[in-house]
Scaffold this active site. Structure first.
Site, mmCIF file in Angstrom:
data_model
loop_
_atom_site.group_PDB
_atom_site.id
_atom_site.type_symbol
_atom_site.label_atom_id
_atom_site.label_comp_id
_atom_site.label_asym_id
_atom_site.label_seq_id
_atom_site.Cartn_x
_atom_site.Cartn_y
_atom_site.Cartn_z
ATOM 1 N N SER A 110 0.902 -1.306 0.149
ATOM 2 C CA SER A 110 0.022 -0.119 0.057
ATOM 3 C C SER A 110 1.046 1.215 0.074
ATOM 4 C CB SER A 110 -0.888 0.029 1.245
ATOM 5 O OG SER A 110 -1.912 0.893 0.921
ATOM 6 N N ASP A 166 -5.448 -3.965 -1.814
ATOM 7 C CA ASP A 166 -4.565 -3.357 -0.873
ATOM 8 C C ASP A 166 -3.903 -4.349 -0.443
ATOM 9 O OD1 ASP A 166 -3.335 -2.480 1.443
ATOM 10 O OD2 ASP A 166 -4.553 -0.790 1.317
#
Length: 260
Positions: A42, A154
């Site tokens: 991320s 993510d």
């Protein structure tokens, strides 16, 4: 600092708190601690990728301080996410000069999550911008990304601090940076505002609970004190960067001993 050891950096997810990674990079570079490979999830993937293409920590800090939400936020009709992510990918493509991961001189692994199969995906080839966009696609906020036949979100969903991924890149010494909320924060908690904050903080809490059951496979774990900063408070970049510097400086003797 001369060393024959391969030093890997594992940068965690953490949204706005991920700006602390820049502070850590500033200290490592200043002290001559080499970085031979990077794994990121991320926001950690984003900072790591920009550093890997040659953007210095000082330039990264200036970028963080001057970047506005309008530069990367594109609200869309909520089919799979509130934000399409196309604007973010375009910005990343510009910053990385359209490069592919395999073109980098500094080995990079971008961690994402296959939403359909429920498994971790480690990206070591292909478009840097698209890989980072996928790794940063926070479920419910950013639309998932179709990448090589997979539906990706993510990387922090399954692997918040990808230390083992850095080890798999060939690192002898792994320095991990975890910018999540503190496990014991003494009540000094960040405020949660708006739907973005609710979704992101909910995922953060789940990630924290998963991390309690896992051992971070790193030789050093740097934990900047940023738990009081809201994960959507990107305007507090300077504070996060300073926290990263402070945390890295406190562990300098340990890191130097491992590298030497």
């Amino acid at each position: 600092m001369g060393t024959s050891k391969v030093v890997g950096l594992a940068l965690s997810a953490g949204a706005a708190r991920g700006y602390a990674h820049i502070g850590v990079l500033k200290v490592l570079e200043r002290e001559g601690i080499p970085i031979n490979c990077i794994a990121g999830s991320s926001m950690g993937a984003m900072v790591g990728a920009l550093y890997a293409v040659g953007i210095s920590p000082d330039r990264l800090a200036k970028l963080a301080l001057n970047l506005k939400r309008r530069h990367w936020l594109d609200i869309t009709f909520p089919r799979l996410g509130l934000v399409s992510g196309e604007k973010l990918e375009a910005l990343l493509s510009l910053l990385t000069r359209g490069k592919r991961i395999e073109e980098l001189s500094l080995p990079l692994a971008v961690v994402a999550t296959d939403l359909e199969k429920g498994e971790e995906v480690v990206l070591t080839s292909g478009s840097i911008a698209r890989a980072v966009r996928a790794s940063s696609a926070i479920p419910g906020i950013f639309a998932p990304v179709r990448y090589n036949g997979r539906l990706l979100v993510d990387g922090g969903v399954l692997n918040r601090v990808p230390a083992q991924v850095a080890r798999d890149l060939g690192a002898d010494v792994v320095i991990a940076v975890n910018v999540g909320m503190e496990l014991e924060d003494g009540g000094n908690r960040a405020r949660v505002n708006g739907i973005f904050g609710v979704i992101m903080q909910s995922i953060e809490v789940m990630q924290r609970e998963i991390l309690k059951e896992k051992i971070i496979e790193a030789d050093v774990v740097i934990q900047p004190q940023v738990g009081h900063i809201g994960i959507t408070q990107f305007e507090r970049a300077e504070e996060c960067i300073r926290a990263g510097e402070k945390a890295a400086e406190e562990l300098l003797p340990q890191m130097k001993a491992l590298v030497d």
